[in-house]
Design a protein around this motif. Sequence first.
Motif, mmCIF file in Angstrom:
data_model
loop_
_atom_site.group_PDB
_atom_site.id
_atom_site.type_symbol
_atom_site.label_atom_id
_atom_site.label_comp_id
_atom_site.label_asym_id
_atom_site.label_seq_id
_atom_site.Cartn_x
_atom_site.Cartn_y
_atom_site.Cartn_z
ATOM 1 N N LEU A 177 0.832 -1.196 0.000
ATOM 2 C CA LEU A 177 0.000 0.000 0.000
ATOM 3 C C LEU A 177 0.870 1.251 0.000
ATOM 4 O O LEU A 177 1.980 1.260 0.547
ATOM 5 N N LEU A 178 0.324 2.304 -0.602
ATOM 6 C CA LEU A 178 0.827 3.656 -0.423
ATOM 7 C C LEU A 178 -0.247 4.384 0.364
ATOM 8 O O LEU A 178 -1.431 4.323 0.001
ATOM 9 N N ALA A 179 0.132 5.056 1.444
ATOM 10 C CA ALA A 179 -0.875 5.659 2.318
ATOM 11 C C ALA A 179 -0.320 6.910 2.981
ATOM 12 O O ALA A 179 0.878 7.173 2.977
ATOM 13 N N VAL A 180 -1.257 7.681 3.563
ATOM 14 C CA VAL A 180 -0.924 8.882 4.333
ATOM 15 C C VAL A 180 -1.443 8.667 5.744
ATOM 16 O O VAL A 180 -2.640 8.432 5.949
ATOM 17 N N THR A 181 -0.555 8.726 6.725
ATOM 18 C CA THR A 181 -0.976 8.529 8.111
ATOM 19 C C THR A 181 -1.754 9.737 8.618
ATOM 20 O O THR A 181 -1.779 10.799 7.991
ATOM 21 N N GLY A 182 -2.338 9.572 9.794
ATOM 22 C CA GLY A 182 -3.050 10.685 10.406
ATOM 23 C C GLY A 182 -2.145 11.850 10.753
ATOM 24 O O GLY A 182 -2.612 12.980 10.929
ATOM 25 N N ALA A 183 -0.847 11.601 10.836
ATOM 26 C CA ALA A 183 0.123 12.663 11.081
ATOM 27 C C ALA A 183 0.548 13.358 9.788
ATOM 28 O O ALA A 183 1.341 14.296 9.825
ATOM 29 N N GLY A 184 0.033 12.884 8.642
ATOM 30 C CA GLY A 184 0.368 13.486 7.358
ATOM 31 C C GLY A 184 1.609 12.923 6.710
ATOM 32 O O GLY A 184 2.097 13.463 5.719
ATOM 33 N N GLU A 185 2.133 11.825 7.232
ATOM 34 C CA GLU A 185 3.345 11.233 6.682
ATOM 35 C C GLU A 185 3.014 10.196 5.619
ATOM 36 O O GLU A 185 2.085 9.404 5.767
ATOM 37 N N GLU A 186 3.796 10.193 4.552
ATOM 38 C CA GLU A 186 3.651 9.181 3.514
ATOM 39 C C GLU A 186 4.325 7.899 3.963
ATOM 40 O O GLU A 186 5.454 7.919 4.445
#
Length: 474
Positions: A177-186
Amino acid sequence: MSTSDSEPPAPALEADFISGLAAIVGDDGLLTDPGDCWPYGYDNSRRQALPQAVVFGTSHRQVQQVVALCNRYRVSLIARGKGTGTTGATVPDRGGIILSLERMNRILKIDPENRIARVQPGVINQALQQALREHGFFWPPDPTSAATCTIGGNLAYNSAGPRAVKYNTPRENTLGLLAVTGAGEEIRTGVVTTKGVVGYDLTRLLIGSEGTLAIITEATLKLTPQPEAKTTFQACYRDMHAAAKAVSAIMAQPITPCALEFMDGSALAMVRDYSDLALPEEVGALLMIEVDGPAHGLQASRDAVMAAARVDDTVSINTADTPEAVERLWRTRKALSPALRNVAPKKINEDVVVPVSCIPDLIAGLETLAKQFDIQIVNFGHAGNGNIHVNLLTDPDDSGQMQRAHACLDRTFDLVLQLGGTLSGEHGVGLEKRDYIDREVDPATLRLMQAIRRQFDPNGILNPGKALPPEPTP
């Protein structure tokens, strides 16, 4: 459809925040008028709440910028596909904004040589299957809502469908997966190979997390070759106990069917009332069975499964040899959903799972609860893995009936856990089951889950209040 009243109204969004969203997605990617936002405030549950704004992401970079902005202003952010979920997981009951991923609908790559596909989260399941078919492959998850649900939603709920009995769920059919965490990190999780054990398995952690840890913007899916041949047959039984015995016998022999669906007596009675199907009156339970594989061995595989299905109190077993005959056999199953909508358009729909051998005990227990609480219960689902869709037919305008229904549901969950089962197989938790989770998950494990959530989303902006019960106040 009722409006969620679990939380007080969220404070109004600041003008600078709205202008910041517009700068990221453009004016055509932002909705702020309540009339435009309402359609994005509900899913396939009875819950509804008004989003304070709706943004349409079109790229990974945009999603990352939106998450960063929501962190800066401490605004709740709920990712959404097509809203086909049934647990209120995408309902903005605490206010905030909806991030719709429906415009991120590109199939980025189909790689038959390596049996993988890279897709964005807004790709419709059925559209992906059609594209893969041209290359001789399919992606095993096939929810009933495949014509409208998105791959991102399938991953968020770990939704599988009938084929899971043989081909497993999205967790087993997604490589990375490619995702963005709740902290805004890729973050990038997983691999593009079928083997890989470097680091922790964050791919499986994110799948089924209902958008509470990170927002998936791309997925690498593991593909399966189309089978050479398939055969379908329908087995009818005098009661659910005979059908359950047949399920156990089928799953105990070497050939695993690619679909093993069941309908209980209440479901069949409803189909008889709302369709012209010619089912004999003595039929009290039904199995729909499909077997696939190499063409040269299909006959032997079918015979083995059919022999296992023929137990005491079998009424009939009918095989379909043409596409028209297959459609005729499946018509019984397809007639059920319209019948349920006619009788109870706002039914309570649960998808519990028990060990296959415990299906008879579950059905017997549900029959007892239906009589005790005077609630009609209709059961059908994926018998091969014990994933039973329990439908409590209710009228939300009848307060007395709703009280009995919720008491019945409470006891249903107790019954499922007593049988060694789990409260959800593929519908997820959302809001509907959140307050029951601590019955299944022990306190230490729950604390660890909540700590993981804080690590991914330190400001608590991603889908707050969903999937896990609130942490106790220190």
